[in-house]
Write an enzyme that holds these catalytic residues in place. Structure first.
Site, PDB file in Angstrom:
ATOM      1  N   HIS A 134       0.841  -1.250  -0.188  1.00  0.00           N
ATOM      2  CA  HIS A 134       0.004   0.019   0.025  1.00  0.00           C
ATOM      3  C   HIS A 134       0.896   1.101   0.093  1.00  0.00           C
ATOM      4  O   HIS A 134       1.443   1.561   1.021  1.00  0.00           O
ATOM      5  CB  HIS A 134      -0.767  -0.030   1.245  1.00  0.00           C
ATOM      6  CG  HIS A 134      -1.928   1.085   1.254  1.00  0.00           C
ATOM      7  ND1 HIS A 134      -2.933   1.142   2.062  1.00  0.00           N
ATOM      8  CD2 HIS A 134      -2.153   2.364   0.530  1.00  0.00           C
ATOM      9  CE1 HIS A 134      -3.756   2.164   1.971  1.00  0.00           C
ATOM     10  NE2 HIS A 134      -3.180   3.132   1.012  1.00  0.00           N
ATOM     11  N   GLN A 183      -8.856  11.243   0.111  1.00  0.00           N
ATOM     12  CA  GLN A 183      -9.289  10.708  -0.915  1.00  0.00           C
ATOM     13  C   GLN A 183     -10.207  11.877  -1.465  1.00  0.00           C
ATOM     14  O   GLN A 183     -10.893  12.873  -0.776  1.00  0.00           O
ATOM     15  CB  GLN A 183     -10.359   9.682  -0.779  1.00  0.00           C
ATOM     16  CG  GLN A 183      -9.486   8.429  -0.333  1.00  0.00           C
ATOM     17  CD  GLN A 183      -8.696   7.782  -1.365  1.00  0.00           C
ATOM     18  OE1 GLN A 183      -8.915   7.744  -2.569  1.00  0.00           O
ATOM     19  NE2 GLN A 183      -7.769   7.040  -0.777  1.00  0.00           N
ATOM     20  N   HIS A 215      -4.965   0.850   6.666  1.00  0.00           N
ATOM     21  CA  HIS A 215      -4.134   1.776   7.644  1.00  0.00           C
ATOM     22  C   HIS A 215      -4.895   1.761   8.688  1.00  0.00           C
ATOM     23  O   HIS A 215      -5.623   2.778   9.048  1.00  0.00           O
ATOM     24  CB  HIS A 215      -4.004   3.022   6.901  1.00  0.00           C
ATOM     25  CG  HIS A 215      -4.944   3.692   6.026  1.00  0.00           C
ATOM     26  ND1 HIS A 215      -5.929   3.838   6.469  1.00  0.00           N
ATOM     27  CD2 HIS A 215      -4.696   4.244   4.841  1.00  0.00           C
ATOM     28  CE1 HIS A 215      -6.672   4.474   5.350  1.00  0.00           C
ATOM     29  NE2 HIS A 215      -5.815   4.939   4.578  1.00  0.00           N
ATOM     30  N   ASN A 260      -6.403   5.037  10.930  1.00  0.00           N
ATOM     31  CA  ASN A 260      -6.489   5.995  10.195  1.00  0.00           C
ATOM     32  C   ASN A 260      -7.937   5.988   9.500  1.00  0.00           C
ATOM     33  O   ASN A 260      -8.121   4.953   8.773  1.00  0.00           O
ATOM     34  CB  ASN A 260      -5.391   6.307   9.309  1.00  0.00           C
ATOM     35  CG  ASN A 260      -4.199   6.587  10.013  1.00  0.00           C
ATOM     36  OD1 ASN A 260      -4.009   7.876  10.722  1.00  0.00           O
ATOM     37  ND2 ASN A 260      -3.259   5.680  10.343  1.00  0.00           N
ATOM     38  N   ASP A 299       5.710   5.541  10.277  1.00  0.00           N
ATOM     39  CA  ASP A 299       6.449   6.680   9.821  1.00  0.00           C
ATOM     40  C   ASP A 299       6.656   7.588  11.044  1.00  0.00           C
ATOM     41  O   ASP A 299       7.472   8.769  10.717  1.00  0.00           O
ATOM     42  CB  ASP A 299       5.952   7.331   8.522  1.00  0.00           C
ATOM     43  CG  ASP A 299       4.467   7.791   8.859  1.00  0.00           C
ATOM     44  OD1 ASP A 299       3.925   7.569  10.028  1.00  0.00           O
ATOM     45  OD2 ASP A 299       4.181   8.754   8.256  1.00  0.00           O
ATOM     46  N   ASP A 321       2.257   3.647   2.664  1.00  0.00           N
ATOM     47  CA  ASP A 321       1.277   4.788   2.121  1.00  0.00           C
ATOM     48  C   ASP A 321       2.021   5.681   1.728  1.00  0.00           C
ATOM     49  O   ASP A 321       1.328   6.948   1.778  1.00  0.00           O
ATOM     50  CB  ASP A 321       0.504   5.052   3.446  1.00  0.00           C
ATOM     51  CG  ASP A 321      -1.039   5.674   2.922  1.00  0.00           C
ATOM     52  OD1 ASP A 321      -1.295   5.354   1.766  1.00  0.00           O
ATOM     53  OD2 ASP A 321      -1.542   6.172   3.781  1.00  0.00           O
ATOM     54  N   ALA A 365      -2.163  13.201   4.291  1.00  0.00           N
ATOM     55  CA  ALA A 365      -2.321  12.977   2.950  1.00  0.00           C
ATOM     56  C   ALA A 365      -1.133  11.788   2.588  1.00  0.00           C
ATOM     57  O   ALA A 365      -0.151  12.096   2.046  1.00  0.00           O
ATOM     58  CB  ALA A 365      -2.070  13.997   2.155  1.00  0.00           C
TER      59      ALA A 365
END
Length: 370
Positions: free
Chosen positions: A52, A132, A206, A209, A238, A264, A298
């Site tokens: 992903h 999105q 994810h 989230n 991350d 991501d 994002a």
């Protein structure tokens, strides 16, 4: 090729001092070749599998071009990610057809191997759309999925779905034998998520989230996933998306056999701070943080190898657990573990040599040193 004197991450999930034998494109028990690579003092781990991510180095999978796919594949390989399943965004069907056609046409002649597509959207909830594009959100539509899957050469390995949306349960029944269904970008409560899992959803996109939080009276999607041992969950390590304590707790609840580390990442990954785009929307990158203009996170600006290192060095996740979650588990989750995800005889010889500080010393892709 024989890689000698290393600590090798074995299929059992532990390190063993042994040689890694490569014959042609595959790991083997024996070889006539006498070429050696001395990995003294190093670790050898499987090539990472990112199921992903959206882009990197100024390119997005949804650019829908061979140039972008190749640039993405080259960068990912340079980071030790040998197998990729890039993700689309919530876009129009015509745009997605262009993107998926480009993926179908990609020849995998160099760079990380593109083995499938993660279709993230458009079957998501407007209330939890995150980054999105709400303009293109579409109710779950099995016929649309099958049209797009045909264009992709049946490469869609993974499709995101908000199970509370009208028609979602019927969608699961109609496509569950063709792809992995992942609960994502959703307002679903525990009972709705449980129903979706019992209908055939086996993945959560994810985790934490773009979904309701886990609470003691409303466990939501997270609780439903925890209650079903066949469900895999994605985790972005991350250092931005999830607090280290939550990452540690998640490993205690789900274990490395069910957690898929993902990046991501979006096109700002590997690039300087500045303005970029994701799904046609403006994104601002500052360090590892990538946000829309309104502050919505994002995607990430971190590759999977750095996410794995962060989990190990900054979040106190055991090295063996983090490696499994970045290699074997994601490969198992989308049904490619027979060829990828571990250093095992008969599988593609994808592996990474790391020094004691987890810096990359060498990368092998299908038996060739990169």
């Amino acid at each position: 090729m024989i890689i000698k004197n290393a600590k090798v991450f074995s299929e059992s999930g532990s390190f063993e001092e042994k040689n890694v034998i490569i014959d042609g494109q595959y790991f083997s028990d024996s070889t006539m070749d006498t070429e050696e690579f001395d990995a003294d003092g190093c670790y050898v781990i499987p090539g990472l599998v990112d199921i992903h991510f959206h882009g990197c180095v100024g390119h997005d999978f949804c650019d829908g071009t061979e140039e972008s796919i190749q640039a993405i594949a080259d960068y990912e390989l340079s980071c030790g990610v040998t197998t990729i399943i890039p993700a689309s965004m919530t876009l129009s069907e015509d745009t997605l057809k262009t993107v998926f056609q480009a993926a179908a046409d990609h020849k995998n002649e160099k760079g990380a191997e593109l083995v499938g597509i993660n279709m993230e959207g458009p079957f998501v909830s407007a209330a939890k759309k995150g980054a999105q594009n709400g303009e293109f959100i579409h109710k779950p539509d099995a016929e649309m999925f099958h049209r797009l899957n045909a264009v992709s050469g049946h490469k869609i390995k993974h499709v995101a779905l908000a199970p509370e949306e009208p028609g979602a349960m019927e969608f699961i029944e109609q496509v569950k034998n063709d792809t992995v269904i992942s609960i994502a970008h959703t307002t679903a409560d525990y009972d709705t998520a449980k129903k979706a899992i019992e209908a055939g959803a086996t993945h959560v996109t994810h985790l934490y989230n773009a979904m309701p939080p886990f609470t003691h009276r409303a466990p939501g999607v997270i609780g439903a996933a925890a209650d079903h041992d066949n469900v895999f969950v994605e985790l972005i390590c991350d250092g931005i998306h999830i607090h280290p304590s939550t990452v540690r707790t998640t490993f205690k609840i789900f274990g490395a056999d069910r957690i898929c580390l993902i990046s991501d990442s979006m096109e700002a990954t590997g690039m300087p701070d500045g303005e970029y785009a994701l799904g046609g929307q403006k994104v601002i990158k500052k360090g590892n943080l990538a946000t829309l203009v309104d502050g919505t996170i994002a995607g990430s600006a971190t590759n999977l190898m750095d996410c794995m290192r962060t989990a190990i060095t900054k979040m106190d996740i055991p090295m063996e657990s983090a490696i499994k979650a970045a290699t074997a588990t994601p490969a198992r989750s989308i049904g490619i573990y027979d060829q990828y995800g571990s250093i095992s005889t008969g599988k593609y010889a994808n592996c990474v040599v790391l020094d004691k500080d987890l810096n990359i010393k060498a990368i092998f892709l299908k038996g060739k040193q990169i």
